[in-house]
Structure formats: C-alpha cells, structure tokens
Design an enzyme around this catalytic site. Structure first.
Site, PDB file in Angstrom:
ATOM      1  N   MET A 193      40.729  34.767  31.568  1.00 20.48           N
ATOM      2  CA  MET A 193      41.985  34.316  32.181  1.00 20.48           C
ATOM      3  C   MET A 193      43.096  35.520  32.197  1.00 20.48           C
ATOM      4  O   MET A 193      43.986  35.408  32.763  1.00 20.48           O
ATOM      5  CB  MET A 193      42.565  33.155  31.200  1.00 20.48           C
ATOM      6  CG  MET A 193      41.966  31.860  31.437  1.00 20.48           C
ATOM      7  SD  MET A 193      42.074  30.845  32.946  1.00 20.48           S
ATOM      8  CE  MET A 193      43.850  29.959  32.359  1.00 20.48           C
ATOM      9  N   HIS A 198      45.191  34.852  36.215  1.00 18.20           N
ATOM     10  CA  HIS A 198      45.626  33.423  36.128  1.00 18.20           C
ATOM     11  C   HIS A 198      46.884  33.446  34.956  1.00 18.20           C
ATOM     12  O   HIS A 198      47.850  32.963  35.404  1.00 18.20           O
ATOM     13  CB  HIS A 198      44.562  32.283  35.671  1.00 18.20           C
ATOM     14  CG  HIS A 198      45.191  31.064  35.577  1.00 18.20           C
ATOM     15  ND1 HIS A 198      46.048  30.450  34.549  1.00 18.20           N
ATOM     16  CD2 HIS A 198      45.044  30.015  36.453  1.00 18.20           C
ATOM     17  CE1 HIS A 198      45.975  29.439  34.985  1.00 18.20           C
ATOM     18  NE2 HIS A 198      45.482  29.055  35.865  1.00 18.20           N
ATOM     19  N   ASP A 199      46.735  34.164  33.986  1.00 17.46           N
ATOM     20  CA  ASP A 199      47.677  34.204  32.840  1.00 17.46           C
ATOM     21  C   ASP A 199      48.507  35.553  33.000  1.00 17.46           C
ATOM     22  O   ASP A 199      49.190  35.724  32.103  1.00 17.46           O
ATOM     23  CB  ASP A 199      47.031  34.156  31.550  1.00 17.46           C
ATOM     24  CG  ASP A 199      46.639  32.565  31.354  1.00 17.46           C
ATOM     25  OD1 ASP A 199      46.840  31.812  32.150  1.00 17.46           O
ATOM     26  OD2 ASP A 199      46.014  32.056  30.220  1.00 17.46           O
ATOM     27  N   THR A 200      47.928  36.367  33.942  1.00 14.89           N
ATOM     28  CA  THR A 200      48.591  37.782  33.840  1.00 14.89           C
ATOM     29  C   THR A 200      49.203  37.895  35.323  1.00 14.89           C
ATOM     30  O   THR A 200      50.107  37.375  35.628  1.00 14.89           O
ATOM     31  CB  THR A 200      47.625  38.834  33.560  1.00 14.89           C
ATOM     32  OG1 THR A 200      46.394  38.653  34.326  1.00 14.89           O
ATOM     33  CG2 THR A 200      47.289  38.776  32.176  1.00 14.89           C
TER      34      THR A 200
END
Ligand code: NAG
Ligand code: NAG
Ligand code: NAG
Length: 302
Positions: A193, A198-200
C-alpha cells in the site's frame, strides 16, 4: 512578465559565497531555521488545461514502452477492478469489503491451466503463500498487504485448491523465483500500500516502479519475450479528476518489456482498452479461448 535584476560584479561574488549547498547537519539546521518558503497560487485560465504536472518517474516508464492513453477502469473502487481483470466481470462486487465468489465461477487461471501455461501472483508483504486475509505492517500497524488488491484471492475456484493457493505468493518468493529462473509465464504483481501509491502518492509509486522494474528490464530471467503491463493503482483515479467527474475512469498504463519492439518505445496508443483487455491479450496470445464475459469483446494490446 519576468523581472531580472543584474547585480554589480562584486556583489554577485559575495552572494555566490553563501550558496546553500552544504550538507553538514549543523549547516543544514542553520539554513533551515531561516529558509524562506513560498507557496504561490494562481488561477489563470489556460486554453486546454489549468494545471500542468510533470512526474518524472512515470515519464521514465513511458520512455521504456508504449503509453496507453485511453485505458479505462471498469468501475470504482479498486476491488471490483482487480476481480474483473482476471475473471472478465466484477461478479456483482461494488466495494472493497471481504468477498467470496462461488467456486463454479471460472477465471483466467482455468484457461491458463487448460493449456499448461504456468502462473503465479506476487503480492508484496503477504506474510506467506496462500494467505487469504489482509496484513498490516507489524511495526507501524499501517495497511500493507491488502486482500482487495489481490485479484484471484476472492475466487473460491482458486482458494479451494491447495495447488492454486500455493501460487499466491509474496515478494520474497518473487526474488527467489527470479534468481532461480523459475518465474511463470503469467504473473500478476501487486506492490504494498506504500509502493502502489494508494496510501502515499504518485511520486512514491513512480519511485517504486523505477526501482523495481529497471533492473528487471535487463534481467534475462525476467525478460523472455515478456510483455509487462504497468497500471497505476488500477481502480483509483489520482491523475485526472476531471475525467473522474465526467464518469470516465482513465488508468495510467504502459506496455513494456522485451516483447515491445524498441522502435515503439516512447510511443502512445489511443485505442480504447480496459482491464478486460489484459485477459483478451493473454487469451489471444496463447489461443486460450475466453470466459464469454468482458474478456470476449475487449480490445487486445497485441
Ligand atoms: C513470504 O512467503 C514465504 C513462503 O510462505 C515465507 O516463507 C516468507 O516468510 C514470506 N516473506 C515475508 C516477508 O513475509
Ligand atoms: C512497503 O514495502 C516497502 C519496501 O518495498 C517498505 O519500505 C514499506 O514500509 C512497506 N509498507 C508498509 C505499509 O509496510
Ligand atoms: C503469442 O505472442 C507471441 C509474441 O507476441 C507470438 O510469437 C506467439 O506466436 C503468440 N502465440 C500464439 C499462440 O498466438
């Protein structure tokens, strides 16, 4: 209009001596304490766009292959896109929750196996082969390996077979398979992730792509008339908010690998593709037939 002030020569010399180039920690701390930061904004309408963003790492990827400029996702959010990419349909899934698709539902795996074509998935930070849950980073607790980005694991026709589960692997196994020249003919690789952006951010994802792919491009254990499809976070629109608002769902995608002729590097292809095109391409290449779903009508890359 730009304004340029010319300094008298002696002043220019004096300024040149205080360039902020030192990397010593005391110098960095001192400079940081007084550094001027500006965050200008403006709203000047342009002819065809109002903001331009150049992202170097993705440019790197594009320079190595063919950029697909009209590749659309099937839907939002991510999970149904992953499911569709291997099964020819979203099978009614509309969200990222834990899903199971009936064991009578076939996937690309059935078609590959019928023709003796080897396959594996490589999912970064999955804790062991055949793991079916989601896994957080054990030190930080942040989302790391997620089931929703694993296309085959939602299919009971895959998970009910111990042989098939054994081919849902992590990056430790990718490294091992690569170095022992035991990579299969069909692979689906999902970074974690952090690395998938996605989370970055797109920048983080771009860095990962470059660090992961560039050594592979010259690795003869990987490049064996290999066609690589690079898609950026396959169900997420981060690039093109306007497109998202108007209902399209464009995915940044590049075809690379030694199956792509060098003469095509740096080119673009505006054909309307989508995630089913992945299946259509593979099915065509190995004369696999199809599942009679989205894969039977999608445009193929080659
Ligand atoms: C990856 O999977 C293998 C095989 O199950 C396991 O031995 C290894 O510990 C896993 N690697 C990581 C980093 O979890
Ligand atoms: C994802 O993998 C990278 C190494 O490739 C690691 O630095 C990062 O911490 C991982 N992300 C998470 C959320 O654990
Ligand atoms: C698959 O594609 C490769 C290269 O693009 C080609 O050489 C091969 O003949 C194709 N296989 C089939 C069965 O069409």
């Amino acid at each position: 209009m730009r304004s340029i002030t010319l300094l008298p020569a002696f002043l220019a010399t004096a300024f040149a001596q205080t360039q902020y180039t030192s990397t010593q920690s005391s110098a960095v701390a001192k400079a940081r304490a007084t550094a001027l930061t500006e965050s200008p904004t403006s709203n000047v309408a342009g002819k065809t766009f109002d903001r331009f963003v150049a992202i170097s790492n993705f440019q790197w990827a594009a320079s190595q292959g063919i950029t697909l400029t009209n590749y659309l996702a099937i839907t939002h959010p991510s999970q149904p896109n992953y499911v569709a990419a291997v099964g020819g349909s979203t099978h009614g899934i509309t969200d990222d929750s834990f899903q199971r698709i009936s064991s009578s539902t076939k996937t690309i795996v059935d078609l590959l196996e019928a023709k003796g074509i080897s396959w594996s998935e490589y999912q970064e930070d999955s804790p062991y082969s055949g793991f079916e849950g989601s896994y957080v980073n054990q030190k930080t607790g942040s989302n790391d390996y997620v089931r929703k980005h694993n296309p085959l694991v939602s299919y009971d026709s895959v998970t009910s077979s111990t042989d098939r589960l054994a081919k849902i692997k992590n990056f430790t196994m990718f490294d091992r398979d690569l170095s022992s020249n035991k990579l299969p003919q069909w692979m689906f690789i999902t970074p974690n992730m952090t690395n998938d952006g996605h989370d970055t951010s797109v920048t983080t994802a771009g860095k990962w792509v470059k660090s992961f792919l560039s050594p592979l491009l010259s690795n003869s254990n990987f490049m064996q008339n290999t066609l690589v499809l690079l898609t950026y976070a396959i169900g997420i629109v981060a690039f093109d908010e306007t497109a998202a608002q108007s209902g399209t769902n464009k995915v940044f995608s590049v075809l690379l690998g030694d199956a792509v002729p060098v003469s095509a590097h740096g080119t673009t292809d505006g054909t309307a593709y989508n995630h089913y095109s992945q299946m259509a391409t593979v099915e065509n290449n190995w004369s696999l037939g199809n599942l009679g779903l989205g894969d039977s009508t999608a445009a193929k890359f080659y």
